[in-house]
Design a protein around this motif. Structure first.
Motif, short mmCIF file in Angstrom:
data_model
loop_
_atom_site.label_atom_id
_atom_site.label_comp_id
_atom_site.label_asym_id
_atom_site.label_seq_id
_atom_site.Cartn_x
_atom_site.Cartn_y
_atom_site.Cartn_z
N GLU A 32 2.25 -0.85 8.10
CA GLU A 32 3.29 -0.21 8.91
C GLU A 32 3.32 1.30 8.69
O GLU A 32 3.46 2.08 9.65
N GLU A 33 3.16 1.73 7.45
CA GLU A 33 3.13 3.18 7.19
C GLU A 33 1.87 3.82 7.77
O GLU A 33 1.91 4.92 8.31
N LEU A 34 0.75 3.11 7.66
CA LEU A 34 -0.49 3.63 8.25
C LEU A 34 -0.37 3.75 9.76
O LEU A 34 -0.84 4.72 10.36
N LEU A 35 0.29 2.78 10.38
CA LEU A 35 0.50 2.83 11.82
C LEU A 35 1.40 4.01 12.18
O LEU A 35 1.16 4.70 13.19
N ASN A 36 2.41 4.29 11.37
CA ASN A 36 3.28 5.44 11.63
C ASN A 36 2.50 6.75 11.54
O ASN A 36 2.74 7.67 12.34
N VAL A 37 1.56 6.85 10.59
CA VAL A 37 0.72 8.04 10.49
C VAL A 37 -0.09 8.20 11.77
O VAL A 37 -0.18 9.29 12.34
N GLN A 38 -0.66 7.10 12.26
CA GLN A 38 -1.46 7.15 13.49
C GLN A 38 -0.60 7.52 14.70
O GLN A 38 -1.02 8.30 15.55
#
Length: 204
Positions: free
Chosen positions: A14-20
């Motif tokens: 979820e955090e990686l998706l927010n970065v993207q």
């Protein structure tokens, strides 16, 4: 700002998706953001190459790499990355680390995050006894010169300091050197679908 680099896992999705989302907002197509199945594959197949940069307890950037045996053969991003899943392209006995992705939250750009991720990749190359680090580098500035010069001439000009390129100039500062222009590497209007394969070799 203190930056820590660690491996990511599926729990970070979820955090990686927010970065993207922040790094690649619309009109960038959402279907090109990392899928959970891809993140799971990265963490399972080659966890050492799945990296995040953490500042103040928050993931502010990420980088994904895999192992390949370098042949010099032209290729696309999809071929190198197995369409982002890496299962079919990762070579456990490979001699080179290949970076397929790096992104940083816009609010944290120009604060050393990308450089820290590149340094972590270089340390991984040395620690693993690999010959080199490779990456397909976008050349977004090329669209301004394409009507009067080849991509090879443009890259030469960036290396000589005649032109500034948002991505390639940064790569050069990280000690990367251009090897070859790759046609049809990735659908990328600014780079005219081209990329430059760049290389960093540890000191012998």
């Amino acid at each position: 700002m203190s930056i820590q680099i660690r491996s990511y896992t599926a729990d970070d999705y979820e955090e990686l998706l927010n970065v993207q989302r922040e790094a690649f907002p619309p009109p960038f197509p959402e279907e090109l953001w990392w899928k959970k199945e891809q993140i799971e594959a990265h963490a399972e197949v080659y966890p050492q190459g799945a990296m995040v940069a953490v500042a103040d307890g928050v993931i502010v950037g990420s980088a994904t790499s895999l192992l390949v045996t370098f042949t010099g053969k032209p290729h696309t991003w999809a071929e190198a990355a197995d369409n982002g899943y890496i299962r079919g392209s990762h070579d456990p006995d490979g001699d080179s680390l290949y970076g397929i992705d790096l992104c940083v939250r816009p609010a944290y750009r120009s604060r050393g995050v990308a450089a820290a991720l590149y340094e972590a990749r270089k340390r991984l190359v040395v620690r693993s006894g690999l010959k080199r680090f490779l990456a397909g580098c976008r050349i977004p500035g090329y669209c301004r010169y394409a009507d009067r010069m080849s991509a090879e001439r443009y890259v030469e000009g960036v290396v000589k300091g005649e032109f500034k390129d948002l991505v390639l100039s940064f790569m050069l500062k990280q000690g990367m050197k251009p090897i070859q222009v790759l046609d049809g590497y990735l659908e990328d209007e600014e780079s005219l679908n081209k990329a430059v394969l760049v290389e960093w070799e540890p000191d012998n």
